[in-house]
Design a protein around this motif. Structure first.
Motif, mmCIF file in Angstrom:
data_model
loop_
_atom_site.group_PDB
_atom_site.id
_atom_site.type_symbol
_atom_site.label_atom_id
_atom_site.label_comp_id
_atom_site.label_asym_id
_atom_site.label_seq_id
_atom_site.Cartn_x
_atom_site.Cartn_y
_atom_site.Cartn_z
ATOM 1 N N THR A 131 -7.293 9.492 6.476
ATOM 2 C CA THR A 131 -7.728 10.157 5.033
ATOM 3 C C THR A 131 -8.291 9.167 4.194
ATOM 4 N N PRO A 132 -9.124 9.702 3.372
ATOM 5 C CA PRO A 132 -9.628 8.945 1.925
ATOM 6 C C PRO A 132 -8.664 8.418 1.131
ATOM 7 N N GLU A 133 -7.466 9.235 0.877
ATOM 8 C CA GLU A 133 -6.437 8.646 0.149
ATOM 9 C C GLU A 133 -5.686 7.467 0.850
ATOM 10 N N MET A 134 -5.541 7.671 2.061
ATOM 11 C CA MET A 134 -4.780 6.452 3.083
ATOM 12 C C MET A 134 -5.850 5.058 2.761
ATOM 13 N N ALA A 135 -7.047 5.557 3.080
ATOM 14 C CA ALA A 135 -8.052 4.469 3.277
ATOM 15 C C ALA A 135 -8.164 3.613 1.666
ATOM 16 N N ASP A 136 -8.213 4.470 0.578
ATOM 17 C CA ASP A 136 -8.218 3.888 -0.642
ATOM 18 C C ASP A 136 -7.261 3.021 -0.970
ATOM 19 N N VAL A 151 -1.994 1.171 8.247
ATOM 20 C CA VAL A 151 -2.974 -0.130 7.643
ATOM 21 C C VAL A 151 -3.642 -0.537 8.846
ATOM 22 N N SER A 152 -3.283 -0.776 10.119
ATOM 23 C CA SER A 152 -4.163 -1.068 11.127
ATOM 24 C C SER A 152 -5.345 -0.172 11.441
ATOM 25 N N ARG A 153 -4.926 1.313 11.361
ATOM 26 C CA ARG A 153 -6.055 2.157 11.634
ATOM 27 C C ARG A 153 -7.400 1.953 10.453
ATOM 28 N N ALA A 157 0.748 -1.223 0.137
ATOM 29 C CA ALA A 157 -0.005 -0.057 -0.037
ATOM 30 C C ALA A 157 0.919 1.290 -0.066
ATOM 31 N N GLY A 158 2.034 0.985 0.535
ATOM 32 C CA GLY A 158 2.940 2.175 0.636
ATOM 33 C C GLY A 158 2.740 3.271 1.666
ATOM 34 N N VAL A 159 2.241 2.690 2.621
ATOM 35 C CA VAL A 159 2.005 3.079 3.893
ATOM 36 C C VAL A 159 2.585 2.132 5.280
ATOM 37 N N SER A 160 2.318 3.090 6.369
ATOM 38 C CA SER A 160 2.966 2.520 7.709
ATOM 39 C C SER A 160 2.040 1.359 7.962
ATOM 40 N N VAL A 161 2.647 0.553 8.868
ATOM 41 C CA VAL A 161 2.117 -0.722 9.405
ATOM 42 C C VAL A 161 1.003 0.007 10.439
#
Length: 321
Positions: free
Chosen positions: A22-27, A12-14, A5-9
């Motif tokens: 944020t919508p971008e992170m969730a997507d 992902v947990s959140r 996903a290119g995000v932190s662990v």
């Protein structure tokens, strides 16, 4: 998954735990989960965050089309928030409603939306003392101090009677369900007020044993035995369709001889023949708002209770002139 996903662990947990993101992170997280065919371990998740991520909808009769519409609306809202929905039937007895609310202490769901047919002090007490948040899709006293979403049935009756009077119908009868229920009381009161408002006298009233098709079939002959209406308002669509069957068996045409109006504007209204004019009491909107109130209550148990009233509209079809 965090790498995909290119995000932190933590991010992902959140997202997977339904926490703010944020919508971008969730997507990004959801796309990665789909690509990896990720299926969360619900048991581990529940133990970790202290939730089951399961909500309950309790209605009197899951076979009634209006509750099916409500269920779909509730499910769409809670699923988007990461919850599963379990639907259960309480039946018409308030004792069973109370037992269900008290049973929520067993911890199989994080919250409850209940649409009670009958309300008494024991039910209100059980809702107040429930260990999980409860939202009532129906009418309870303001003193109950709980979130509620209800229909404006009396206004709906005004729309129905006004439509019939405008069409030239004056001998208007009423078929209700049990008058000791929440909808039965509201619709009987609304019909009486509407008839008075338009200067009309009821051509007859009858109380069906339930809000079902079978009960309507039994109530129809009782009504027609003592009156000859040119229009009939029914407390829900199931009763209305049953009355149209009774009228057809007697050789009466709808709407030429007798106009018929239902309430709920369920899928059944469009499927009947002729298609049924019906008061739309916003069952989908009530379900959606109730689900939103429940999610808000889960996140903030201290906020003030809200009481929402959904206004009706009239869906005119061929069962009325």
């Amino acid at each position: 998954m965090a790498r995909a996903a290119g995000v932190s662990v933590a991010s992902v947990s959140r997202v997977l735990n339904g926490q703010p993101a944020t919508p971008e992170m969730a997507d990004k997280v959801r796309r990665a989960a789909e690509e990896l065919s990720y299926v969360p371990d619900s048991r581990a998740r529940s133990l970790k965050v202290g939730r089951t991520f399961q909500l309950t909808l309790a209605v009197a009769d899951v076979g009634n089309p209006v509750y099916v519409t409500m269920m779909r609306a509730v499910e769409s809202v809670v699923a988007a928030a990461g919850y599963r929905l379990v639907v259960t039937t309480t039946g018409p007895d308030v004792v069973d409603e109370v037992a269900l609310v008290r049973g929520m202490a067993r911890g199989y769901a994080d919250g409850l939306v209940i649409s009670p047919l009958r309300v008494d002090d024991d039910l209100i007490k059980s809702i107040r003392e429930c260990e999980v948040p409860v939202v009532v899709a129906g009418s309870v006293p303001a003193s109950a101090g709980v979130d509620t979403v209800r229909a404006n049935s009396p206004k709906g009756m005004t729309l129905a009677v006004g439509h019939l009077k405008q069409a030239g119908r004056k001998r208007i009868a009423f078929v209700n369900g049990p008058a000791d229920t929440v909808p039965g009381e509201a619709r009987a009161r609304g019909f009486a007020e509407a008839m008075k408002k338009f200067g009309l006298t009821p051509a007859g009233t009858v109380e069906a044993a339930d809000f079902t098709f079978a009960a309507g079939r039994a109530a129809g002959p009782k009504l027609l035995k003592h009156t000859w209406p040119d229009a009939i308002v029914c407390a829900n669509d199931l009763l209305a369709v049953a009355l149209m069957h009774v009228l057809a068996e007697r050789g009466l045409k709808v709407p030429d001889d007798v106009a018929v109006i239902g309430m709920d504007d369920s899928e059944l209204a469009e499927q009947s023949f002729p298609p049924l004019t019906s008061v739309n009491l916003g069952s989908a909107e009530r379900g959606r708002r109730a689900a939103e109130l429940l999610l808000a209550r889960i996140e903030d148990a201290t906020r003030a209770p809200r009481r929402i009233v959904v206004q009706p509209t009239l869906s005119v079809r061929r069962s009325t002139p």
